[in-house]
Design an enzyme around this catalytic site. Structure first.
Site, mmCIF file in Angstrom:
data_model
loop_
_atom_site.group_PDB
_atom_site.id
_atom_site.type_symbol
_atom_site.label_atom_id
_atom_site.label_comp_id
_atom_site.label_asym_id
_atom_site.label_seq_id
_atom_site.Cartn_x
_atom_site.Cartn_y
_atom_site.Cartn_z
ATOM 1 N N CYS A 127 38.484 34.748 24.529
ATOM 2 C CA CYS A 127 38.106 35.909 25.629
ATOM 3 C C CYS A 127 39.193 36.974 25.562
ATOM 4 C CB CYS A 127 38.294 34.991 26.924
ATOM 5 S SG CYS A 127 36.977 34.079 27.303
ATOM 6 N N CYS A 209 33.618 37.330 26.195
ATOM 7 C CA CYS A 209 33.981 36.949 27.648
ATOM 8 C C CYS A 209 35.346 37.510 27.990
ATOM 9 C CB CYS A 209 34.311 35.366 27.489
ATOM 10 S SG CYS A 209 35.555 34.575 26.381
#
Ligand code: JS2
Length: 305
Positions: A127, A209
């Protein structure tokens, strides 16, 4: 009394046996000769039947030494660039890439054909580390080569293997077509190469993400183009449940007058699309780290004093 050489009980049998043996031998030899003649004829016929020439397309043919390049890139990646992928099997990866398009019409290769390759690579980006780009390929990769924690698609193994290569096969042959491959507009909308990049780009966006980034070219009148791969594939496949912010870096060529591209209409279009997806949009003109990078290449420029 037994006649010399003739035995009353088995005599007849041995005479009959030798005759049967001779017949069997003759039949066996005849079958062997016929099989050999047929095999030679088939082989010769095969040689005469050259495979049909590969289909003629309007684009460049498969990159020379395609398989060696892909295999070499794979080993370079897993051994030196991203050793955390050291357990990947590069021979199987190269074979899966080849099998995705060989012996197929290059205008009929599907995303499913690349599924075994994607499965073997099996890589996800952490992420907050995903970087998209549009019309800024050279600068963004100069940046991610320094900022090694960030990944463009071409910094993942899948994109690294294929970047700047061409490839296609032919339905009538198990060989690669080195003469020509289809072009997206002139030959067919979904060629083996374009299907690959659309699939890779979509998966790259789906897997993203946290905060994701995009480098856009502020020197263009429209830094954001809805018809680009970034605009038509990646943006639309971001997952709002996974991605909370898109940060845009709008870069200008260092020699150019800096202007506030973050308020330009095309960036405002991007802002609207992103906000409608419930994703926060942040825009930065002339991101400092990237300016420094441009100064490395232009140290004499007055802005780099
Ligand atoms: C053909 C190639 C290649 O975010 C980026 C990347 O993730 C990329 O996959 O898609 C975005 C760039 O595409 P966009 O916005 O259309 O910008 P561009 O400057 O027109 O670059 C087009 C390249 C698309 C995908 N692609 N296509 N051959 O070797 C190749 N390499 C890449 N990355």
């Amino acid at each position: 009394m037994a006649q010399r050489g003739f035995h009353p009980v088995s005599g007849e049998r041995s005479g009959r046996c030798s005759r049967n043996a001779r017949i069997g031998l003759c039949v066996g030899l005849s079958v062997a000769v016929i099989a050999t003649v047929v095999a030679v004829l088939v082989w010769h016929q095969g040689r005469l039947q050259k495979p049909p020439p590969p289909q003629k397309w309007k684009g460049r043919g498969t990159t020379s030494n395609f398989s060696h390049i892909v295999l070499g890139r794979c080993y370079t990646y897993i051994q030196f660039l991203r050793p955390e992928l050291r357990n990947r099997d590069c021979r199987k990866i190269e074979e899966a890439f080849r099998n995705a398009f060989l012996s197929k019409n290059p205008c009929q290769v599907t995303e499913q054909d690349y599924a075994p390759l994607i499965k073997l690579i099996n890589q996800t980006v952490d992420c907050n580390k995903t970087v998209f780009w549009s019309r800024s390929k050279e600068l963004v990769h100069q940046y991610t080569r320094l900022q090694k924690t960030l990944f463009t698609l071409e910094d993942t193994l899948l994109g690294y293997l294929a970047d700047d290569l061409d490839w296609c096969g032919d339905a009538g042959s198990s060989e690669m077509n080195y003469d020509s491959c289809p072009l997206r507009r002139e030959d067919c909308p979904a060629s083996a190469v374009s299907v690959f990049w659309t699939l890779a780009s979509r998966k790259f966006a789906e897997d993203a993400c946290g905060m994701v980034h995009v480098m856009l070219n502020g020197s263009l009148s429209t830094p954001f183009n809805i018809n680009s791969t970034f605009g038509s594939v990646e943006i639309l496949n971001l997952q709002p449940k996974r991605v909370h912010t898109l940060q845009a870096w709008v870069t200008h060529n260092i020699g150019e007058i800096s202007r506030d591209s973050c308020t330009s209409s095309s960036i405002n279009d991007l802002r609207s699309i992103v906000n409608n997806m419930n994703i926060t949009f942040v825009c930065q003109n002339n991101y400092r780290s990237i300016n420094f990078l441009q100064c490395v290449k232009n140290p004499e420029h007055f802005l780099c004093g």
